[in-house]
Write a protein that holds these residues in place. Structure first.
Motif, PDB file in Angstrom:
ATOM      1  N   GLU A  94      11.432 -52.372 -18.036  1.00 20.36           N
ATOM      2  CA  GLU A  94      11.447 -51.064 -18.677  1.00 20.36           C
ATOM      3  C   GLU A  94      10.877 -49.999 -17.739  1.00 20.36           C
ATOM      4  OE1 GLU A  94      11.658 -47.906 -21.261  1.00 20.36           O
ATOM      5  OE2 GLU A  94      12.505 -49.890 -21.647  1.00 20.36           O
ATOM      6  N   GLY A  95      11.630 -48.908 -17.591  1.00 22.81           N
ATOM      7  CA  GLY A  95      11.162 -47.796 -16.783  1.00 22.81           C
ATOM      8  C   GLY A  95      11.517 -47.862 -15.313  1.00 22.81           C
ATOM      9  N   ASP A  96      12.026 -49.014 -14.856  1.00 25.12           N
ATOM     10  CA  ASP A  96      12.457 -49.118 -13.465  1.00 25.12           C
ATOM     11  C   ASP A  96      13.762 -48.350 -13.268  1.00 25.12           C
ATOM     12  OD1 ASP A  96      10.304 -50.687 -12.753  1.00 25.12           O
ATOM     13  OD2 ASP A  96      11.386 -52.590 -12.953  1.00 25.12           O
ATOM     14  N   LYS A  97      14.196 -48.237 -12.030  1.00 21.74           N
ATOM     15  CA  LYS A  97      15.462 -47.582 -11.724  1.00 21.74           C
ATOM     16  C   LYS A  97      16.248 -48.446 -10.740  1.00 21.74           C
ATOM     17  CE  LYS A  97      16.085 -43.154 -11.675  1.00 21.74           C
ATOM     18  NZ  LYS A  97      16.102 -41.697 -11.379  1.00 21.74           N
ATOM     19  N   GLU A 106      18.757 -45.737 -15.023  1.00 24.13           N
ATOM     20  CA  GLU A 106      17.447 -45.907 -15.651  1.00 24.13           C
ATOM     21  C   GLU A 106      17.473 -47.175 -16.516  1.00 24.13           C
ATOM     22  OE1 GLU A 106      15.906 -42.391 -17.572  1.00 24.13           O
ATOM     23  OE2 GLU A 106      17.163 -41.119 -16.286  1.00 24.13           O
ATOM     24  N   VAL A 107      16.459 -48.005 -16.340  1.00 22.47           N
ATOM     25  CA  VAL A 107      16.407 -49.312 -16.983  1.00 22.47           C
ATOM     26  C   VAL A 107      15.722 -49.195 -18.343  1.00 22.47           C
ATOM     27  CG1 VAL A 107      15.544 -51.673 -16.780  1.00 22.47           C
ATOM     28  CG2 VAL A 107      16.361 -50.457 -14.736  1.00 22.47           C
ATOM     29  N   PHE A 120      21.409 -49.583 -19.540  1.00 26.20           N
ATOM     30  CA  PHE A 120      21.211 -48.795 -18.331  1.00 26.20           C
ATOM     31  C   PHE A 120      21.774 -47.393 -18.541  1.00 26.20           C
ATOM     32  CE2 PHE A 120      21.667 -53.267 -17.101  1.00 26.20           C
ATOM     33  CZ  PHE A 120      20.403 -53.472 -16.544  1.00 26.20           C
ATOM     34  N   LEU A 121      20.903 -46.408 -18.388  1.00 24.62           N
ATOM     35  CA  LEU A 121      21.249 -45.005 -18.646  1.00 24.62           C
ATOM     36  C   LEU A 121      21.534 -44.301 -17.327  1.00 24.62           C
ATOM     37  CD1 LEU A 121      21.398 -42.586 -20.652  1.00 24.62           C
ATOM     38  CD2 LEU A 121      18.933 -42.286 -20.258  1.00 24.62           C
ATOM     39  N   MET A 122      22.671 -43.624 -17.265  1.00 22.88           N
ATOM     40  CA  MET A 122      23.031 -42.850 -16.086  1.00 22.88           C
ATOM     41  C   MET A 122      23.552 -41.492 -16.533  1.00 22.88           C
ATOM     42  SD  MET A 122      25.809 -43.583 -13.050  1.00 22.88           S
ATOM     43  CE  MET A 122      27.161 -42.972 -14.061  1.00 22.88           C
ATOM     44  N   GLY A 123      22.681 -40.509 -16.557  1.00 22.97           N
ATOM     45  CA  GLY A 123      23.096 -39.153 -16.907  1.00 22.97           C
ATOM     46  C   GLY A 123      23.714 -39.063 -18.285  1.00 22.97           C
ATOM     47  N   VAL A 167      28.886 -44.031 -24.762  1.00 23.73           N
ATOM     48  CA  VAL A 167      28.467 -45.428 -24.941  1.00 23.73           C
ATOM     49  C   VAL A 167      29.527 -46.342 -24.343  1.00 23.73           C
ATOM     50  CG1 VAL A 167      27.987 -47.255 -26.628  1.00 23.73           C
ATOM     51  CG2 VAL A 167      27.111 -44.924 -27.000  1.00 23.73           C
ATOM     52  N   TYR A 168      29.119 -47.104 -23.334  1.00 25.85           N
ATOM     53  CA  TYR A 168      30.001 -48.085 -22.701  1.00 25.85           C
ATOM     54  C   TYR A 168      29.404 -49.476 -22.902  1.00 25.85           C
ATOM     55  CZ  TYR A 168      32.638 -44.380 -20.373  1.00 25.85           C
ATOM     56  OH  TYR A 168      33.429 -43.291 -20.107  1.00 25.85           O
ATOM     57  N   PRO A 169      29.972 -50.279 -23.809  1.00 27.02           N
ATOM     58  CA  PRO A 169      29.424 -51.600 -24.108  1.00 27.02           C
ATOM     59  C   PRO A 169      29.963 -52.664 -23.155  1.00 27.02           C
ATOM     60  CG  PRO A 169      31.257 -51.162 -25.561  1.00 27.02           C
ATOM     61  CD  PRO A 169      31.115 -49.946 -24.681  1.00 27.02           C
ATOM     62  N   ALA A 170      29.407 -53.865 -23.253  1.00 30.69           N
ATOM     63  CA  ALA A 170      29.885 -54.986 -22.443  1.00 30.69           C
ATOM     64  C   ALA A 170      31.096 -55.666 -23.070  1.00 30.69           C
ATOM     65  CB  ALA A 170      28.771 -56.008 -22.243  1.00 30.69           C
ATOM     66  N   HIS A 171      31.339 -55.422 -24.356  1.00 31.97           N
ATOM     67  CA  HIS A 171      32.451 -56.102 -25.039  1.00 31.97           C
ATOM     68  C   HIS A 171      33.115 -55.174 -26.043  1.00 31.97           C
ATOM     69  CE1 HIS A 171      31.643 -60.143 -23.521  1.00 31.97           C
ATOM     70  NE2 HIS A 171      30.369 -59.916 -23.740  1.00 31.97           N
ATOM     71  N   ASP A 172      34.384 -55.430 -26.243  1.00 37.48           N
ATOM     72  CA  ASP A 172      35.090 -54.859 -27.382  1.00 37.48           C
ATOM     73  C   ASP A 172      36.289 -55.759 -27.678  1.00 37.48           C
ATOM     74  OD1 ASP A 172      35.275 -52.278 -29.185  1.00 37.48           O
ATOM     75  OD2 ASP A 172      37.319 -52.838 -28.632  1.00 37.48           O
ATOM     76  N   TYR A 173      36.558 -55.951 -28.961  1.00 37.77           N
ATOM     77  CA  TYR A 173      37.629 -56.868 -29.371  1.00 37.77           C
ATOM     78  C   TYR A 173      38.725 -56.151 -30.157  1.00 37.77           C
ATOM     79  CZ  TYR A 173      33.655 -59.793 -28.254  1.00 37.77           C
ATOM     80  OH  TYR A 173      32.564 -60.359 -27.605  1.00 37.77           O
TER      81      TYR A 173
END
Length: 345
Positions: A94-97, A106-107, A120-123, A167-173
């Motif tokens: 948490e808080g790392d980059k 941002e982690v 992971f947050l990016m802008g 929001v970009y998730p790791a999965h979608d069905y």
């Protein structure tokens, strides 16, 4: 910015390639083993150099591409510090980059789906793994999942981001590719609950079958580390105890391959030269700093990093460049600390 969203139809997995410019460094999030050839082809077509590969958590529905990408590109593999994977090059909290040229992620520690789940947050966008899906949330009934933790991660972390955050998730069905925080707050059926207890009850009522690949994927994803014992057989490794005994010797040069943020957080070894791993190729070529130091002093270069992944690859790079008098600390600073070695903050 270069942004590519790639899809594996078998597991319903989204992977993401990010770079700030053509010809620059790239990072990939949640790669799938069977798609590694495609990723490498696209990286070549876009003239990108993959330097980091990240998994949001230990996946149960596909085998990760982290190890294969590391072997093919010598990239740095990254997961959260709670991961059960045997070895990844860098563990973040948490808080790392996670930084590459022109891009910073941002982690955010967002457990609940698993105990090692990260976002992971990016802008203007957030990569949510399986914590928050499009009109859904990740299941919480295995791999130390916890519905209460997931409620906290979603309602008190992710949903506090601006409404227009993508929001970009790791999965979608279902075929959806992107959403926003505001959309999910309003329309995600699992988020229309009045309390954490309601959410826990909802998740407990799902009764989902285990992923088809779970018995294969989870064990495979726990063993993605580089086989450092091969270097030991060739006399190119020092155990942590052997390395401690070398501390201060004039014929040994310790080289720290970690990033500045890692050194600040975890400390380093007395007298170590800092040469971050991404520049190792240039450093070992004719005219490079490490090559010149080795030639001028005759000292043996002993690389180290966090867990031995980057240092093992550095030894391989050195051997290929014709520098035979090199080695690395097997298990890295983690092993050094466990053996009682002194650390300088």
């Amino acid at each position: 910015m270069i942004f590519r969203q790639l899809f594996d139809s078998v597991s319903g997995t989204y992977s993401y390639i990010l770079a700030s410019r053509s010809g620059g460094e790239a990072v990939i999030i949640d790669p799938v083993l069977e798609k590694v050839d495609r990723y490498c082809q696209l990286l070549r077509e876009l003239d990108l150099r993959l330097v980091k590969a990240v998994d949001t958590h230990l996946h149960a529905d596909h085998v990760t591409g982290l190890g294969a990408l590391r072997d093919r590109t010598h990239c740095v593999t990254i997961m959260g510090e709670q991961t059960k994977a045997d070895v990844v090059a860098m563990r973040v909290g948490e808080g790392d980059k996670i930084a590459i040229e022109g891009i910073g992620l941002e982690v955010m520690y967002t457990p609940g789906h698993t105990d090692d789940s990260y976002s992971f947050l990016m802008g203007d966008r957030v990569f949510t793994g399986d914590t928050l899906l499009i009109r859904g949330t990740g299941r919480t009934d295995f791999q130390n999942g916890d519905a209460r933790q997931q409620y906290e991660s979603i309602f008190n972390r992710l949903l506090r981001l601006p409404d227009d955050t993508l929001v970009y998730p790791a999965h979608d069905y279902k075929g959806d590719t992107v959403s926003t925080i505001g959309e999910e707050r309003r329309y995600n059926p699992r988020l229309q609950v009045g309390s954490v207890d309601d959410y826990v009850a909802l998740m407990a009522s799902l009764k989902l079958p285990n992923p088809k690949m779970m018995d294969v994927a989870v064990p495979a994803n726990m063993r993605v580390g580089l086989h450092q014992e091969e270097l030991a057989k060739q006399g190119l490794s020092l155990s942590a105890r052997e390395a401690i005994e070398c501390l201060g010797r004039p014929d040994v040069l310790l080289v720290d391959l970690r990033e500045t943020s890692e050194r600040a957080k975890h400390g380093t070894l007395s007298g170590a030269l800092h040469a971050p791993y991404p520049g190792i190729g240039d450093n070992l070529e004719p005219g490079g700093m490490l090559r010149e130091v080795a030639a001028a002093t005759g000292r043996r270069i002993v690389f180290f990093c966090a867990y031995g992944e980057r240092s093992a690859m550095a030894v391989q790079t050195a051997q290929a460049a014709g520098l035979a008098n090199t080695a690395h600390i097997e298990g890295g600073l983690d092993a050094w600390k466990k053996a009682g070695g002194p650390v300088v903050q």
